[in-house]
Design a protein around this motif. Sequence first.
Motif, PDB file in Angstrom:
ATOM      1  N   GLU A 113      35.819  39.055  47.427  1.00  0.00           N
ATOM      2  CA  GLU A 113      35.752  40.523  47.431  1.00  0.00           C
ATOM      3  C   GLU A 113      37.159  41.121  47.458  1.00  0.00           C
ATOM      4  O   GLU A 113      37.498  42.001  46.650  1.00  0.00           O
ATOM      5  CB  GLU A 113      34.975  41.012  48.663  1.00  0.00           C
ATOM      6  N   ALA A 114      37.956  40.632  48.384  1.00  0.00           N
ATOM      7  CA  ALA A 114      39.313  41.170  48.546  1.00  0.00           C
ATOM      8  C   ALA A 114      40.147  40.958  47.290  1.00  0.00           C
ATOM      9  O   ALA A 114      40.852  41.875  46.829  1.00  0.00           O
ATOM     10  CB  ALA A 114      39.984  40.521  49.756  1.00  0.00           C
ATOM     11  N   ASN A 115      40.058  39.767  46.705  1.00  0.00           N
ATOM     12  CA  ASN A 115      40.875  39.481  45.527  1.00  0.00           C
ATOM     13  C   ASN A 115      40.461  40.311  44.319  1.00  0.00           C
ATOM     14  O   ASN A 115      41.306  40.774  43.542  1.00  0.00           O
ATOM     15  CB  ASN A 115      40.820  37.992  45.194  1.00  0.00           C
ATOM     16  N   LEU A 116      39.153  40.504  44.146  1.00  0.00           N
ATOM     17  CA  LEU A 116      38.691  41.319  43.017  1.00  0.00           C
ATOM     18  C   LEU A 116      39.150  42.769  43.145  1.00  0.00           C
ATOM     19  O   LEU A 116      39.610  43.383  42.172  1.00  0.00           O
ATOM     20  CB  LEU A 116      37.167  41.252  42.900  1.00  0.00           C
ATOM     21  N   VAL A 117      39.022  43.327  44.332  1.00  0.00           N
ATOM     22  CA  VAL A 117      39.433  44.721  44.521  1.00  0.00           C
ATOM     23  C   VAL A 117      40.944  44.849  44.363  1.00  0.00           C
ATOM     24  O   VAL A 117      41.437  45.801  43.729  1.00  0.00           O
ATOM     25  CB  VAL A 117      38.956  45.248  45.892  1.00  0.00           C
ATOM     26  N   ARG A 118      41.697  43.904  44.888  1.00  0.00           N
ATOM     27  CA  ARG A 118      43.153  43.961  44.748  1.00  0.00           C
ATOM     28  C   ARG A 118      43.559  43.829  43.283  1.00  0.00           C
ATOM     29  O   ARG A 118      44.507  44.486  42.833  1.00  0.00           O
ATOM     30  CB  ARG A 118      43.800  42.868  45.604  1.00  0.00           C
ATOM     31  N   LEU A 119      42.863  42.975  42.539  1.00  0.00           N
ATOM     32  CA  LEU A 119      43.162  42.824  41.116  1.00  0.00           C
ATOM     33  C   LEU A 119      42.885  44.126  40.363  1.00  0.00           C
ATOM     34  O   LEU A 119      43.704  44.576  39.552  1.00  0.00           O
ATOM     35  CB  LEU A 119      42.321  41.688  40.532  1.00  0.00           C
ATOM     36  N   LEU A 120      41.733  44.727  40.648  1.00  0.00           N
ATOM     37  CA  LEU A 120      41.387  45.984  39.986  1.00  0.00           C
ATOM     38  C   LEU A 120      42.360  47.094  40.366  1.00  0.00           C
ATOM     39  O   LEU A 120      42.769  47.899  39.513  1.00  0.00           O
ATOM     40  CB  LEU A 120      39.957  46.386  40.351  1.00  0.00           C
ATOM     41  N   ALA A 121      42.755  47.145  41.624  1.00  0.00           N
ATOM     42  CA  ALA A 121      43.650  48.206  42.096  1.00  0.00           C
ATOM     43  C   ALA A 121      45.042  48.105  41.477  1.00  0.00           C
ATOM     44  O   ALA A 121      45.761  49.109  41.414  1.00  0.00           O
ATOM     45  CB  ALA A 121      43.744  48.171  43.616  1.00  0.00           C
ATOM     46  N   ARG A 122      45.431  46.912  41.006  1.00  0.00           N
ATOM     47  CA  ARG A 122      46.703  46.813  40.284  1.00  0.00           C
ATOM     48  C   ARG A 122      46.655  47.597  38.977  1.00  0.00           C
ATOM     49  O   ARG A 122      47.672  48.120  38.518  1.00  0.00           O
ATOM     50  CB  ARG A 122      47.029  45.351  39.973  1.00  0.00           C
ATOM     51  N   GLU A 123      45.463  47.668  38.369  1.00  0.00           N
ATOM     52  CA  GLU A 123      45.290  48.403  37.114  1.00  0.00           C
ATOM     53  C   GLU A 123      44.897  49.855  37.377  1.00  0.00           C
ATOM     54  O   GLU A 123      45.333  50.758  36.668  1.00  0.00           O
ATOM     55  CB  GLU A 123      44.195  47.733  36.260  1.00  0.00           C
ATOM     56  N   LEU A 124      44.055  50.057  38.380  1.00  0.00           N
ATOM     57  CA  LEU A 124      43.526  51.385  38.707  1.00  0.00           C
ATOM     58  C   LEU A 124      43.701  51.603  40.214  1.00  0.00           C
ATOM     59  O   LEU A 124      42.824  51.252  41.007  1.00  0.00           O
ATOM     60  CB  LEU A 124      42.040  51.479  38.324  1.00  0.00           C
ATOM     61  N   PRO A 125      44.829  52.163  40.647  1.00  0.00           N
ATOM     62  CA  PRO A 125      45.136  52.258  42.077  1.00  0.00           C
ATOM     63  C   PRO A 125      44.092  52.993  42.908  1.00  0.00           C
ATOM     64  O   PRO A 125      43.954  52.699  44.113  1.00  0.00           O
ATOM     65  CB  PRO A 125      46.480  53.009  42.084  1.00  0.00           C
TER      66      PRO A 125
END
Length: 487
Positions: A113-125
């Motif tokens: 969960e944490a890694n997916l959200v962090r990955l997405l937030a790199r593209e869409l803060p």
Amino acid sequence: MTASLPPGFIRAQDVLDERLSPAETRTLDMRYGNEELLFGLDLLGLAGPFSRVTPWELEDERGVRRINASGYAAVPFGEMPPVLTGFLREFLQKNRAMSLPQQSSSPWRAALEANLVRLLARELPDHADSQVFFCSSGTEAIEGALKFAKAWRPRAKFYISFSSGYHGKTLGSLSLTPNPEYQDVFRPLVPGALTSPYGDLDALTRLIRRLGPDNVVAVVVEPIQGEGGVNIPPPGFLRGAGDLCRKHGIVCIADEIQTGLGRTGHWFESAAQGLDADIITLAKPLGGGMTAVGATIVRHAIYKKMLGGLSSKRHSNTFGGNALAMAVGLKSLEYLIEADLPARSARLGAVGLERLRAVQRQYPRLLEDVRGQGLLLALQFKPMVGVPLPGVLKELVFEATAILALRELHEAGVMANLSLSSKRTVRLTPALDMPEDLFGTMFGRVDAFARRNPASRYLLTNTPPATTARLAKFAASKPKKRTESDG
């Protein structure tokens, strides 16, 4: 004392030790499984079973080796990739976490969960505080997305998807997949599902205006349509659709099940095209070709609206978040990041697309179009019959064109995919980490396929007459509604 299995039962060890022959496998699979599908594939010589030689190559029972560019984007690292099999051996030896943590926290689920959200937030803060719901497939991820959207806008009643789109075959996702061939027998579907032309922002604007923005629950869009035949929208379409949704408070759902996590050369194709969706669905590559994982990433406020407080069990999934699936997903994501496979996909995809364009230029009577983004590539064939045909006959010819092209590619040593909503289009979805020399060999085989079939009519004349006759008889005995498709 352990009781023996009853006569006729098959031991797991016998399958593992390859004591079940290919002929027995086909017989049992056709008798107890999807007989019609396997029978049709068997007529074409495509039914297998196939065995792994390398992660990127398979062989049949005769020992013929082929490069695997099939798998519908769900096999991102090939078959039984060492990066996952080695890790799984260690996981099975060491893991002490609960396998099905339905009512407790889980280290594997928490990490993914944490890694997916962090990955997405790199593209869409603005997704930095989003939350994840796990399931076991892409269609389940879409079903969850529809429920999250409805909970957010409970008074609205319409869902908008797009022509030639594909979102799955469970009832909600099927309702947003405008394909009568798959929908008709299951009507009535989920009410309020409407279709807008893909890539036409003005048409979407008019539809929302006609319905009344407050009456629209969500707009669901693939950033590139996979089953539609690798349809890439015009520049600005996705960004405009997102702006339109944001203006009216409509939930925007990006279906990244086929395009997400590197396949198109980007982590999230929707974000690369300027769309900041409220909900993003993922699946295929997350399972690494080894297990089933689906994920719905949802903005914090929308997530809480459906699963807040005492309503936290309003949506659930028995196997979603299980330790084995989460471990595979976690390792798959780690490998994608550390090997920078999206960048590799973009680079090799550009090479592959130019190779296909060269084939099209040389054989214009075979290929009408080639399309691609990253390692999501499509070959659209000229119809085998050059004269215009009415309705069902036209669709049958389109379908037969792609099926025989699939067979001829198979004969040339390349395993490819059909496209469910684009009848004469065949897709190549090779592993993102396929070695470059093998990648080049694959396109050499595509060249050889085209030389043998310089015009689409050769797809028919190069098929053995007995096979053609059996296929025609099979098709005539299984009438079904054909969906209006390309050209």
